[in-house]
Design an enzyme around this catalytic site. Structure first.
Site, PDB file in Angstrom:
ATOM      1  N   HIS A 270       0.888  -1.462  -0.127  1.00  0.00           N
ATOM      2  CA  HIS A 270      -0.229   0.352   0.069  1.00  0.00           C
ATOM      3  C   HIS A 270       1.032   1.665   0.330  1.00  0.00           C
ATOM      4  CE1 HIS A 270      -3.252   2.584   0.549  1.00  0.00           C
ATOM      5  NE2 HIS A 270      -3.844   2.558   2.118  1.00  0.00           N
ATOM      6  N   HIS A 309      -2.259  -2.035  -9.867  1.00  0.00           N
ATOM      7  CA  HIS A 309      -3.439  -1.403  -8.472  1.00  0.00           C
ATOM      8  C   HIS A 309      -4.848  -1.959  -8.924  1.00  0.00           C
ATOM      9  CE1 HIS A 309      -5.771   2.051  -6.806  1.00  0.00           C
ATOM     10  NE2 HIS A 309      -5.183   2.577  -6.047  1.00  0.00           N
ATOM     11  N   ASP A 365       2.354   5.585  -6.391  1.00  0.00           N
ATOM     12  CA  ASP A 365       3.762   5.687  -6.066  1.00  0.00           C
ATOM     13  C   ASP A 365       4.989   5.348  -6.865  1.00  0.00           C
ATOM     14  OD1 ASP A 365       2.734   5.790  -3.633  1.00  0.00           O
ATOM     15  OD2 ASP A 365       2.525   3.951  -3.128  1.00  0.00           O
TER      16      ASP A 365
HETATM   17  N1  ACO Z   1       4.819  -6.072 -10.357  1.00  0.00           N
HETATM   18  C1  ACO Z   1       4.667  -7.668 -11.612  1.00  0.00           C
HETATM   19  N2  ACO Z   1       3.419  -8.246 -11.035  1.00  0.00           N
HETATM   20  C2  ACO Z   1       2.359  -7.850 -10.595  1.00  0.00           C
HETATM   21  C3  ACO Z   1       2.453  -6.239 -10.462  1.00  0.00           C
HETATM   22  C4  ACO Z   1       3.922  -6.308 -10.498  1.00  0.00           C
HETATM   23  N3  ACO Z   1       4.078  -4.508  -9.751  1.00  0.00           N
HETATM   24  N4  ACO Z   1       1.392  -5.940 -10.343  1.00  0.00           N
HETATM   25  C5  ACO Z   1       0.235  -7.350  -9.862  1.00  0.00           C
HETATM   26  N5  ACO Z   1       1.717  -8.047 -10.626  1.00  0.00           N
HETATM   27  C6  ACO Z   1       0.667  -9.602 -11.828  1.00  0.00           C
HETATM   28  C7  ACO Z   1       0.365  -9.841 -10.595  1.00  0.00           C
HETATM   29  O1  ACO Z   1       1.647 -11.405  -9.786  1.00  0.00           O
HETATM   30  C8  ACO Z   1      -0.851 -11.115 -10.930  1.00  0.00           C
HETATM   31  O2  ACO Z   1      -0.430 -12.178 -11.971  1.00  0.00           O
HETATM   32  P1  ACO Z   1      -0.679 -13.353 -12.538  1.00  0.00           P
HETATM   33  O3  ACO Z   1      -1.944 -12.768 -13.083  1.00  0.00           O
HETATM   34  O4  ACO Z   1      -0.291 -14.077 -12.822  1.00  0.00           O
HETATM   35  O5  ACO Z   1      -0.880 -13.829 -11.210  1.00  0.00           O
HETATM   36  C9  ACO Z   1      -0.784 -10.281 -11.548  1.00  0.00           C
HETATM   37  O6  ACO Z   1      -0.904  -8.830 -11.927  1.00  0.00           O
HETATM   38  C10 ACO Z   1      -2.780  -9.129 -10.937  1.00  0.00           C
HETATM   39  O7  ACO Z   1      -2.372  -8.321  -9.646  1.00  0.00           O
HETATM   40  P2  ACO Z   1      -3.294  -8.865  -8.261  1.00  0.00           P
HETATM   41  O8  ACO Z   1      -2.034  -9.284  -7.281  1.00  0.00           O
HETATM   42  O9  ACO Z   1      -3.617 -10.203  -8.705  1.00  0.00           O
HETATM   43  O10 ACO Z   1      -3.634  -7.799  -8.454  1.00  0.00           O
HETATM   44  P3  ACO Z   1      -4.524  -7.173  -6.665  1.00  0.00           P
HETATM   45  O11 ACO Z   1      -5.654  -6.061  -6.727  1.00  0.00           O
HETATM   46  O12 ACO Z   1      -4.449  -8.300  -5.979  1.00  0.00           O
HETATM   47  O13 ACO Z   1      -2.836  -6.069  -6.271  1.00  0.00           O
HETATM   48  C11 ACO Z   1      -1.438  -4.806  -5.739  1.00  0.00           C
HETATM   49  C12 ACO Z   1      -2.987  -5.071  -6.021  1.00  0.00           C
HETATM   50  C13 ACO Z   1      -0.777  -5.003  -4.192  1.00  0.00           C
HETATM   51  C14 ACO Z   1      -1.351  -3.086  -5.920  1.00  0.00           C
HETATM   52  C15 ACO Z   1      -0.255  -4.472  -6.868  1.00  0.00           C
HETATM   53  O14 ACO Z   1      -0.684  -4.723  -8.477  1.00  0.00           O
HETATM   54  C16 ACO Z   1       1.713  -4.788  -6.674  1.00  0.00           C
HETATM   55  O15 ACO Z   1       1.725  -5.846  -5.486  1.00  0.00           O
HETATM   56  N6  ACO Z   1       1.768  -3.269  -6.598  1.00  0.00           N
HETATM   57  C17 ACO Z   1       2.970  -3.587  -5.978  1.00  0.00           C
HETATM   58  C18 ACO Z   1       3.024  -2.938  -4.576  1.00  0.00           C
HETATM   59  C19 ACO Z   1       2.461  -0.879  -4.635  1.00  0.00           C
HETATM   60  O16 ACO Z   1       3.143  -1.089  -5.828  1.00  0.00           O
HETATM   61  N7  ACO Z   1       1.535  -0.742  -4.712  1.00  0.00           N
HETATM   62  C20 ACO Z   1       1.303   0.914  -4.230  1.00  0.00           C
HETATM   63  C21 ACO Z   1      -0.403   0.244  -4.867  1.00  0.00           C
HETATM   64  S1  ACO Z   1      -0.799   1.895  -4.848  1.00  0.00           S
HETATM   65  C22 ACO Z   1      -1.760   2.673  -3.672  1.00  0.00           C
HETATM   66  O17 ACO Z   1      -1.565   2.030  -1.972  1.00  0.00           O
HETATM   67  C23 ACO Z   1      -1.212   3.609  -3.196  1.00  0.00           C
END
Ligand code: ACO
Length: 438
Positions: A270, A309, A365
């Protein structure tokens, strides 16, 4: 058979019974499914939605977000227009009260917030107890929780006057606590708030004043901070806001509730992501190392921090504005070399099938930390810079939740997957187990 429009007809193939369920605002009420039973002893149908992927938990009139089209509005106003034209406190007033303030309302609001920027001397003493290398988010979280003991009447959450007083106090005190935590780590004496300065200038003065009577903040940098604060002020039902609503629904006081929201924000998935982005860019070091890093991400060994996201499946509109702010900031501070790595990383990622298929774009971010670093903040301060403005959104959502007659204490259901009932086994009959199994 002719059915009412705005209804959903469900046939339960277990019983061959058919049910008609009202549809409103594109949702059905989960409780309407409870009537669907296989027999009198059946509890009734529930929905199973880990991580709330498809569940609306409230109605809200604060923030509108369309993740597919990359739209973000506070109280109906596009984020781009607010970032271009408003001060942070003007936007805070809008988010809390629902309308942009008149000049007189803004003056009164600003005076009220400024009057509450001071913290009790014992809060300072409390903060002196932190270890010199305590994480700033840990200090922010615990000090905000401690405020609950300084304002015992805050627990009268049913009284709108008392509620409003705590909202003003929290918005006023957040930068002070954040700045004190910064100076504590450097062993510098605390700087008291200066009511003649704007919200961001006062914060910068409390952070960076040394022996001069007042820190002279660059107008470009204080405006950049103002814009960053506006962009972070609310984001509907994200993890920390849902925490604020869930904890607040137990009628805990707003300080304990806000401390819980800060805890949720601190996680690297987050708000903590902005700190992780900088660590990632530092690790990548040069543009030549980007393809190798991307391969690690695609192999599932790493995450590209600042990308992806839950709601945005398009470019995060905040990231677009932040990129513009970066150019203005670098005119003053000099270019942060990490921006070139970030831009190249974004370019490569956005043309790669892995990211395209999963609709992974830069989020708020991705670029914010690079600006904060250029302004002189260390990475572990970044999430605090998120928490200060987000306090406004948390409090607006908390206030809305308390005034919503449909809301009750948040208490989800579960699907039990444990052992069925079994009889107690005395210790001597339990045999021997490998330690690792315990
Ligand atoms: N890098 C690589 N792969 C990713 C990323 C990433 N940053 N984010 C998602 N994916 C992939 C997942 O591995 C998944 O792949 P799969 O379908 O092969 O399993 C797919 O994309 C879907 O991702 P989920 O994790 O299911 O998406 P979710 O909605 O649960 O997660 C989140 C959202 C937590 C923001 C995720 O994208 C992430 O971890 N990002 C990196 C951390 C980040 O930047 N957080 C800030 C968010 S904005 C905020 O809070 C202000």
């Amino acid at each position: 058979m002719q059915q009412e429009p705005d209804t959903l007809t469900v046939t339960d193939n277990r019983t061959n019974l058919t049910y008609t369920i009202p549809v409103s605002n594109g949702t059905i009420r989960a409780i309407d499914l409870r009537q669907i039973k296989t027999g009198p002893d059946d509890f009734g149908l529930m929905t199973y939605d880990p991580a709330f992927m498809n569940t609306a938990s409230c109605r809200s009139a604060i923030t509108y977000l369309d993740g597919d089209r990359g739209i973000l509005r506070y109280r109906g106003y596009p984020i781009e227009q607010l970032a271009d034209n408003c001060t942070f406190l003007e936007v805070a007033y809008l988010i809390i009260n629902g309308e942009l303030p008149t000049e007189e309302e803004l003056n009164t609001w600003t005076c009220q917030i400024q009057r509450h920027t001071m913290v009790h001397e014992n809060v300072k003493k409390f903060m002196e107890g932190f270890h010199h290398d305590a994480h700033p988010m840990g200090m922010l979280m615990t000090t905000v929780a401690a405020l609950s003991t300084f304002y015992p009447n805050a627990r009268n959450i049913a009284d709108p006057t008392i509620r409003r007083q705590q909202i003003i106090r929290l918005i006023g005190k957040m930068p002070t606590i954040a700045a004190y935590s910064y100076r504590h780590r450097l062993g510098l004496p605390y700087v008291y708030p200066d009511p003649d300065l704007s919200y961001t200038q006062n914060y910068m003065n409390m952070l960076w004043r040394r022996i001069e009577p007042r820190y002279s903040a660059s107008p470009v940098l204080s405006r950049a901070l103002e814009v960053l604060f506006i962009l972070h002020a609310d984001h509907e039902q994200n993890c920390s806001t849902s925490t604020m609503r869930a904890v607040g629904s137990s009628h805990a006081d707003p300080y304990a509730t806000t401390a819980a929201a800060i805890a949720a924000l601190s996680g690297p998935l987050h708000g903590g992501a902005n700190e992780e982005v900088l660590r990632m860019l530092a690790e990548i070091k040069t543009k030549e190392n980007i393809p190798g890093f991307i391969e690690q991400v695609k192999a599932g060994n790493r995450k590209l921090m600042g990308f992806g996201h839950r709601v945005y499946k398009n470019y995060d509109p905040r990231a677009r504005i932040i990129k513009q702010v970066a150019d203005e900031v670098f005119e003053v501070t000099g270019r942060n070399p990490k921006i070139d790595i970030a831009i190249e990383l974004e370019k490569i990622a956005l043309s790669d099938e892995y990211f395209i298929k999963r609709k992974l774009y830069p989020n708020v971010d991705f670029y914010s930390g690079i600006i904060y670093q250029a302004m002189g903040f260390t990475p572990d301060e970044f999430t605090v810079l998120f928490g200060i403005p987000r306090t406004v959104g948390w409090l607006a959502q908390w206030q809305e939740m308390l005034g919503d007659s449909e809301q009750k204490i948040a208490r989800p259901r579960q699907v039990y997957t444990g052992v069925e009932q079994r009889d107690f086994i005395p210790m001597r009959e339990r045999g021997v187990r490998e330690l690792a199994e315990v």
